[in-house]
Design an enzyme around this catalytic site. Structure first.
Site, PDB file in Angstrom:
ATOM      1  N   ASP A 138       0.842  -1.200   0.000  1.00 13.70           N
ATOM      2  CA  ASP A 138       0.000   0.000   0.000  1.00 13.70           C
ATOM      3  C   ASP A 138       0.879   1.252   0.000  1.00 13.70           C
ATOM      4  O   ASP A 138       1.999   1.232   0.510  1.00 13.70           O
ATOM      5  CB  ASP A 138      -0.899  -0.032   1.245  1.00 13.70           C
ATOM      6  CG  ASP A 138      -2.092   0.906   1.119  1.00 13.70           C
ATOM      7  OD1 ASP A 138      -2.293   1.499   0.045  1.00 13.70           O
ATOM      8  OD2 ASP A 138      -2.832   1.049   2.114  1.00 13.70           O
ATOM      9  N   GLY A 139       0.352   2.325  -0.560  1.00 15.05           N
ATOM     10  CA  GLY A 139       1.037   3.619  -0.472  1.00 15.05           C
ATOM     11  C   GLY A 139       1.697   4.085  -1.766  1.00 15.05           C
ATOM     12  O   GLY A 139       2.408   5.096  -1.753  1.00 15.05           O
ATOM     13  N   GLY A 145       0.256   5.422  -4.364  1.00 16.40           N
ATOM     14  CA  GLY A 145      -0.316   6.718  -4.748  1.00 16.40           C
ATOM     15  C   GLY A 145       0.270   7.852  -3.909  1.00 16.40           C
ATOM     16  O   GLY A 145       0.638   8.905  -4.431  1.00 16.40           O
ATOM     17  N   ARG A 146       0.358   7.612  -2.592  1.00 20.00           N
ATOM     18  CA  ARG A 146       0.905   8.649  -1.697  1.00 20.00           C
ATOM     19  C   ARG A 146       2.369   8.920  -2.010  1.00 20.00           C
ATOM     20  O   ARG A 146       2.835  10.044  -1.968  1.00 20.00           O
ATOM     21  CB  ARG A 146       0.741   8.216  -0.231  1.00 20.00           C
ATOM     22  CG  ARG A 146      -0.610   8.587   0.337  1.00 20.00           C
ATOM     23  CD  ARG A 146      -0.933   7.803   1.574  1.00 20.00           C
ATOM     24  NE  ARG A 146      -1.399   6.455   1.250  1.00 20.00           N
ATOM     25  CZ  ARG A 146      -1.690   5.530   2.150  1.00 20.00           C
ATOM     26  NH1 ARG A 146      -1.548   5.802   3.430  1.00 20.00           N
ATOM     27  NH2 ARG A 146      -2.148   4.364   1.773  1.00 20.00           N
ATOM     28  N   ARG A 205      -0.057   9.093 -10.239  1.00 18.83           N
ATOM     29  CA  ARG A 205      -0.184   7.878  -9.420  1.00 18.83           C
ATOM     30  C   ARG A 205       0.547   6.682 -10.024  1.00 18.83           C
ATOM     31  O   ARG A 205       1.144   5.890  -9.318  1.00 18.83           O
ATOM     32  CB  ARG A 205      -1.669   7.529  -9.242  1.00 18.83           C
ATOM     33  CG  ARG A 205      -2.418   8.438  -8.301  1.00 18.83           C
ATOM     34  CD  ARG A 205      -3.875   7.989  -8.192  1.00 18.83           C
ATOM     35  NE  ARG A 205      -3.988   6.630  -7.705  1.00 18.83           N
ATOM     36  CZ  ARG A 205      -3.872   6.281  -6.419  1.00 18.83           C
ATOM     37  NH1 ARG A 205      -3.684   7.198  -5.494  1.00 18.83           N
ATOM     38  NH2 ARG A 205      -3.987   5.026  -6.058  1.00 18.83           N
ATOM     39  N   HIS A 229       3.069   3.178  -8.834  1.00 10.64           N
ATOM     40  CA  HIS A 229       2.949   1.743  -9.125  1.00 10.64           C
ATOM     41  C   HIS A 229       4.224   1.230  -9.804  1.00 10.64           C
ATOM     42  O   HIS A 229       4.687   0.127  -9.537  1.00 10.64           O
ATOM     43  CB  HIS A 229       1.730   1.471 -10.011  1.00 10.64           C
ATOM     44  CG  HIS A 229       0.432   1.833  -9.353  1.00 10.64           C
ATOM     45  ND1 HIS A 229       0.135   1.514  -8.047  1.00 10.64           N
ATOM     46  CD2 HIS A 229      -0.664   2.506  -9.816  1.00 10.64           C
ATOM     47  CE1 HIS A 229      -1.080   1.959  -7.737  1.00 10.64           C
ATOM     48  NE2 HIS A 229      -1.579   2.576  -8.794  1.00 10.64           N
ATOM     49  N   ARG A 260     -11.270   1.614  -9.380  1.00  9.41           N
ATOM     50  CA  ARG A 260     -10.325   2.716  -9.716  1.00  9.41           C
ATOM     51  C   ARG A 260     -10.545   3.182 -11.157  1.00  9.41           C
ATOM     52  O   ARG A 260     -11.108   2.448 -11.972  1.00  9.41           O
ATOM     53  CB  ARG A 260      -8.892   2.218  -9.537  1.00  9.41           C
ATOM     54  CG  ARG A 260      -8.619   1.926  -8.079  1.00  9.41           C
ATOM     55  CD  ARG A 260      -7.185   1.586  -7.825  1.00  9.41           C
ATOM     56  NE  ARG A 260      -7.016   1.407  -6.395  1.00  9.41           N
ATOM     57  CZ  ARG A 260      -5.940   1.749  -5.707  1.00  9.41           C
ATOM     58  NH1 ARG A 260      -4.911   2.274  -6.321  1.00  9.41           N
ATOM     59  NH2 ARG A 260      -5.876   1.561  -4.413  1.00  9.41           N
ATOM     60  N   LEU A 319      11.414 -20.490  -3.712  1.00 10.72           N
ATOM     61  CA  LEU A 319      10.391 -19.550  -3.238  1.00 10.72           C
ATOM     62  C   LEU A 319       9.106 -19.737  -4.039  1.00 10.72           C
ATOM     63  O   LEU A 319       9.154 -19.802  -5.270  1.00 10.72           O
ATOM     64  CB  LEU A 319      10.886 -18.100  -3.413  1.00 10.72           C
ATOM     65  CG  LEU A 319       9.891 -17.000  -3.025  1.00 10.72           C
ATOM     66  CD1 LEU A 319       9.688 -16.949  -1.503  1.00 10.72           C
ATOM     67  CD2 LEU A 319      10.361 -15.616  -3.508  1.00 10.72           C
ATOM     68  N   ARG A 357       1.585  -4.956   6.304  1.00 12.30           N
ATOM     69  CA  ARG A 357       0.897  -3.938   5.509  1.00 12.30           C
ATOM     70  C   ARG A 357       1.708  -2.663   5.573  1.00 12.30           C
ATOM     71  O   ARG A 357       2.061  -2.196   6.658  1.00 12.30           O
ATOM     72  CB  ARG A 357      -0.529  -3.689   6.011  1.00 12.30           C
ATOM     73  CG  ARG A 357      -1.237  -2.663   5.105  1.00 12.30           C
ATOM     74  CD  ARG A 357      -2.700  -2.542   5.370  1.00 12.30           C
ATOM     75  NE  ARG A 357      -3.295  -1.677   4.357  1.00 12.30           N
ATOM     76  CZ  ARG A 357      -4.504  -1.789   3.863  1.00 12.30           C
ATOM     77  NH1 ARG A 357      -5.287  -2.762   4.279  1.00 12.30           N
ATOM     78  NH2 ARG A 357      -4.971  -0.950   2.956  1.00 12.30           N
ATOM     79  N   ARG A 370      -5.470  -2.601   8.575  1.00 12.65           N
ATOM     80  CA  ARG A 370      -6.610  -3.494   8.319  1.00 12.65           C
ATOM     81  C   ARG A 370      -6.206  -4.530   7.280  1.00 12.65           C
ATOM     82  O   ARG A 370      -5.193  -4.365   6.586  1.00 12.65           O
ATOM     83  CB  ARG A 370      -7.838  -2.709   7.861  1.00 12.65           C
ATOM     84  CG  ARG A 370      -7.590  -1.818   6.683  1.00 12.65           C
ATOM     85  CD  ARG A 370      -8.860  -1.130   6.175  1.00 12.65           C
ATOM     86  NE  ARG A 370      -8.500  -0.162   5.149  1.00 12.65           N
ATOM     87  CZ  ARG A 370      -8.261   1.124   5.379  1.00 12.65           C
ATOM     88  NH1 ARG A 370      -8.389   1.634   6.590  1.00 12.65           N
ATOM     89  NH2 ARG A 370      -7.905   1.921   4.383  1.00 12.65           N
ATOM     90  N   SER A 397      -8.295  -5.689   4.701  1.00 10.81           N
ATOM     91  CA  SER A 397      -8.868  -5.407   3.385  1.00 10.81           C
ATOM     92  C   SER A 397      -9.111  -6.654   2.541  1.00 10.81           C
ATOM     93  O   SER A 397      -8.692  -6.729   1.380  1.00 10.81           O
ATOM     94  CB  SER A 397      -7.959  -4.435   2.621  1.00 10.81           C
ATOM     95  OG  SER A 397      -7.829  -3.223   3.317  1.00 10.81           O
TER      96      SER A 397
HETATM   97  C1  FPP Z   1      -1.697   0.200  -3.331  1.00  9.35           C
HETATM   98  O1  FPP Z   1      -1.262   1.533  -3.436  1.00  9.35           O
HETATM   99  C2  FPP Z   1      -1.123  -0.616  -4.388  1.00  9.35           C
HETATM  100  C3  FPP Z   1      -1.838  -1.238  -5.362  1.00  9.35           C
HETATM  101  C4  FPP Z   1      -3.308  -1.174  -5.445  1.00  9.35           C
HETATM  102  C5  FPP Z   1      -1.215  -2.006  -6.423  1.00  9.35           C
HETATM  103  C6  FPP Z   1       0.038  -2.725  -6.089  1.00  9.35           C
HETATM  104  C7  FPP Z   1       0.743  -2.966  -7.367  1.00  9.35           C
HETATM  105  C8  FPP Z   1       2.064  -2.919  -7.587  1.00  9.35           C
HETATM  106  C9  FPP Z   1       3.045  -2.751  -6.509  1.00  9.35           C
HETATM  107  C10 FPP Z   1       2.625  -3.008  -8.950  1.00  9.35           C
HETATM  108  C11 FPP Z   1       2.245  -4.224  -9.756  1.00  9.35           C
HETATM  109  C12 FPP Z   1       2.595  -5.491  -9.096  1.00  9.35           C
HETATM  110  C13 FPP Z   1       3.239  -6.512  -9.714  1.00  9.35           C
HETATM  111  C14 FPP Z   1       3.379  -7.798  -9.002  1.00  9.35           C
HETATM  112  C15 FPP Z   1       3.829  -6.407 -11.020  1.00  9.35           C
HETATM  113  P1  FPP Z   1      -2.353   2.672  -3.579  1.00  9.35           P
HETATM  114  O2  FPP Z   1      -2.467   3.030  -5.012  1.00  9.35           O
HETATM  115  O3  FPP Z   1      -3.639   2.249  -2.950  1.00  9.35           O
HETATM  116  O4  FPP Z   1      -1.681   3.815  -2.748  1.00  9.35           O
HETATM  117  P2  FPP Z   1      -2.408   4.986  -1.947  1.00  9.35           P
HETATM  118  O5  FPP Z   1      -3.231   4.329  -0.873  1.00  9.35           O
HETATM  119  O6  FPP Z   1      -1.265   5.761  -1.388  1.00  9.35           O
HETATM  120  O7  FPP Z   1      -3.225   5.742  -2.931  1.00  9.35           O
END
Ligand code: FPP
Length: 243
Positions: free
Chosen positions: A11-12, A14-15, A24, A28, A62, A122, A178, A184, A186
């Site tokens: 998570d995070g 976007g931030r 955003r 990713h 989204r 793994l 997390r 949480r 989720s």
């Molecule tokens: C949450 O951050 C992250 C996601 C919803 C996507 C996670 C995906 C990746 C790390 C990249 C793709 C993965 C692979 C395995 C190739 P958020 O966008 O909810 O962040 P925020 O809460 O800060 O907005």
């Protein structure tokens, strides 16, 4: 020898991007670097199963553009990393629904699953279009079907039956991490997490690398895992009889 199963709610992104004044999707993109680094570092830290929450079934809410980028990143990851995953003994599989994953991403995912099938160092599980409640309801449906067909006695259904139907032989997670401060689950591994240790960190996923994983694991090693029992059965027996 089986080592640890670690689940991570990444998570995070976007931030992280916002803090850098970037769109955003750049978060990713940086998040994929963290995935790569954590996958490379995990086996040496004693991790033999790693489940990464890459796209929850709720993430379809989204904007289309962001969803498209996420599946593009998944496709790219599978394509680019396949050879290295094979070389490093990593077996990649997906958990979650497969019927809604865009075709080109699914094709690369399948290729990677096939190419890495013999990996023993793994087990990397990518949770994509995943919902734990959905997984539990699917397992229930499969059991109900067996009852309907007379292949399973309803009275014989136990926690163990459900565990096998849900987890498909994969051991329960020992630790769930997390990132980014939220505390949480989720809809992640709800059944399997019954006795998992939980670790929350404010570090944003794009800043989470193998060093952060090592930190989480060293805190995990300090935890007392009792699984509902007591640590010293001798002491417990004495207490129980009032000695
Ligand atoms: C949450 O951050 C992250 C996601 C919803 C996507 C996670 C995906 C990746 C790390 C990249 C793709 C993965 C692979 C395995 C190739 P958020 O966008 O909810 O962040 P925020 O809460 O800060 O907005």
């Amino acid at each position: 020898m089986s080592g640890l199963h670690v689940g991570i709610i990444m998570d995070g992104n976007g931030r992280w991007a916002r803090a850098q004044g970037k769109p955003r999707w750049r978060g990713h993109l940086a998040g994929v670097d963290s995935v790569r680094d954590v996958v490379r570092g995990a086996p040496d830290l004693g991790v033999t199963t790693l489940t990464l929450y890459a796209f929850s079934s709720d993430n379809w809410k989204r904007p289309r553009g962001e969803v498209g980028r996420l599946f593009w990143l998944l496709r790219e990851y599978c394509q680019r990393e396949r050879a290295e995953l094979v070389e490093n003994g990593v077996r990649l599989t997906q958990i979650g629904r497969r019927d809604r994953i865009p075709k080109s991403a699914l094709a690369e995912l399948k290729k990677t699953e096939q190419a890495t099938a013999r990996g023993r160092r793994l087990h990397l599980r990518l949770a994509i279009d995943y919902s734990a409640r959905w997984a539990i309801s699917e397992a229930t449906k499969r059991l109900a079907r067996r009852v309907e067909q007379g292949r399973l006695d309803c009275k014989a259904i136990s926690c163990d039956t459900l565990r096998r139907a849900i987890a498909n032989g994969v051991p329960d997670p020992d630790l769930i991490i997390r990132t980014a401060g939220e505390q949480r689950l989720s809809d992640f591994l709800l059944w399997e997490a019954a006795y998992a240790e939980l670790y929350f960190t404010s570090v944003l996923w794009p800043d989470f690398r193998r060093g952060e994983l090592a930190l989480a694991l060293s805190e995990f090693q300090q935890r007392e895992r009792r699984f509902g029992g007591v640590l010293d059965a001798g002491d417990a027996a004495a207490t129980a009889v009032g000695q």
